[in-house]
Design a protein around this motif. Sequence first.
Motif, PDB file in Angstrom:
ATOM      1  N   ASP A  25       0.827  -1.204   0.000  1.00 35.49           N
ATOM      2  CA  ASP A  25       0.000   0.000   0.000  1.00 35.49           C
ATOM      3  C   ASP A  25       0.865   1.258   0.000  1.00 35.49           C
ATOM      4  O   ASP A  25       0.540   2.252  -0.659  1.00 35.49           O
ATOM      5  CB  ASP A  25      -0.920   0.022   1.230  1.00 35.49           C
ATOM      6  N   ARG A  32       1.723   6.981  -6.611  1.00 34.58           N
ATOM      7  CA  ARG A  32       0.702   7.961  -6.967  1.00 34.58           C
ATOM      8  C   ARG A  32       1.194   9.389  -6.751  1.00 34.58           C
ATOM      9  O   ARG A  32       0.978  10.265  -7.595  1.00 34.58           O
ATOM     10  CB  ARG A  32      -0.537   7.689  -6.120  1.00 34.58           C
ATOM     11  N   GLU A  74      -6.906   2.208  -8.617  1.00 32.87           N
ATOM     12  CA  GLU A  74      -7.361   2.915  -7.426  1.00 32.87           C
ATOM     13  C   GLU A  74      -8.128   4.177  -7.828  1.00 32.87           C
ATOM     14  O   GLU A  74      -9.198   4.483  -7.308  1.00 32.87           O
ATOM     15  CB  GLU A  74      -6.137   3.291  -6.581  1.00 32.87           C
ATOM     16  N   ARG A  77     -11.506   3.417  -9.276  1.00 28.55           N
ATOM     17  CA  ARG A  77     -12.486   3.079  -8.238  1.00 28.55           C
ATOM     18  C   ARG A  77     -13.018   4.334  -7.556  1.00 28.55           C
ATOM     19  O   ARG A  77     -14.180   4.396  -7.163  1.00 28.55           O
ATOM     20  CB  ARG A  77     -11.859   2.146  -7.201  1.00 28.55           C
ATOM     21  N   GLU A  78     -12.178   5.364  -7.426  1.00 28.66           N
ATOM     22  CA  GLU A  78     -12.655   6.622  -6.840  1.00 28.66           C
ATOM     23  C   GLU A  78     -13.684   7.299  -7.752  1.00 28.66           C
ATOM     24  O   GLU A  78     -14.694   7.828  -7.289  1.00 28.66           O
ATOM     25  CB  GLU A  78     -11.481   7.575  -6.591  1.00 28.66           C
TER      26      GLU A  78
END
Lengths: 229, 229
Positions: A25, A32, A74, A77-78
């Motif tokens: 993570d 990112r 990610e 998905r947001e």
Amino acid sequence: VPTSDSAPATAAPPRLRRDARANQDKIIAAARNVYRRSGLDVSMEEIASEAGVGLATVHRRFSREQLVEAVFAERAREFLALAQDCLTQPDKWNAFVSYLEGLCVMHAEDRCTSDVLTLRLPRSPLLGDLRDQLYYAQLELIQQAQAHGDLRPDFAAEDVILILLAIGGVISATAGTAPESWRRVFALIVSSLRAERADELPAPPQADDLLAALAKPRAGRRPSGLPAS
Amino acid sequence: VPTSDSAPATAAPPRLRRDARANQDKIIAAARNVYRRSGLDVSMEEIASEAGVGLATVHRRFSREQLVEAVFAERAREFLALAQDCLTQPDKWNAFVSYLEGLCVMHAEDRCTSDVLTLRLPRSPLLGDLRDQLYYAQLELIQQAQAHGDLRPDFAAEDVILILLAIGGVISATAGTAPESWRRVFALIVSSLRAERADELPAPPQADDLLAALAKPRAGRRPSGLPAS
């Protein structure tokens, strides 16, 4: 995306697996940040350094391709969560405008990974699936607002992308000292989307042409992680 | 800008001066082509080669700074001619929209040198003067359309820049295969500019903030010819 228990052992003790998951993570979050700052053409060293882990740890968990994919998944998905959240709003015009505005806000915060929306992005089965889900959620937002007579009937799914590109043009030039400028252009555009004001518009681009245009990476922003198609 | 009879002699025969002038125009036209293709960070060799003249000829006539200035001055004069032409139109709303549309068309054809408009550009007395003239011509177009009750009263000079940035965002992403896409966004924006549709808008950016944002060169597009201020 590799799972935490994929690489070394299925029988690793729980604490080790938790550590591995935490590292993973951390690496995704670091990637990112680095992508946001410097675009996708960055070295794995920069990402390892940002994550505070060794380069070997990054390489053990991710290929370059997998890391780009994980970050974009990610992000996708947001966007999907935004669309689904807006779909629960009772007023269908507000739901649609909230979605558009939410996209623009997310784009203003992190232009790099919002390429997931404009498809200016590597293809992968995972991303393709997320993008399909996003597309259908968005289509429902559009059709609901049109069915209620609020949104102009000629509004097309391609227009979402065009609007995001327009807002992105304002954001990328003004982010430094006039970062709210895009809201004025956004308000102008939204005010022209109401059905009762619908003048005739030029036709939207053919979806295929638009996608082809967008799939072609722009100079200096080429996603280097995954193959272009 | 150096004049054709500056360098070698005041007593040069007329034919020689004509040749020098032709060379100078050829070099400016070549520079403009090269800038359009590759941005401002190009070598003088590339420009000489495009013009079909020797590098020494380019250096004799222009410094890097003078060449950038000459190309942008030419561009600024084109924008000014557009504004003045639109000012002669009897219908003040059409005059204003023609001006905006003309800017967008010129921007679509050559994004590089339209930085002269958004001020994302080197300063020089010549360019400063042309920009002032353009500013006042544009202000007159705006005020005329507002005085006739056609253009929304809260439209500000800064909005011209914001609109151009928005259209630029669409153009730069879609120029490849859907090059007319910007016209749809343009039509949406224009339809929201009519006075009778004026919803309340967020305030425009402060002119100073907008100019500061724009004066900051964007990555990869820095005009390297002239100093930044």
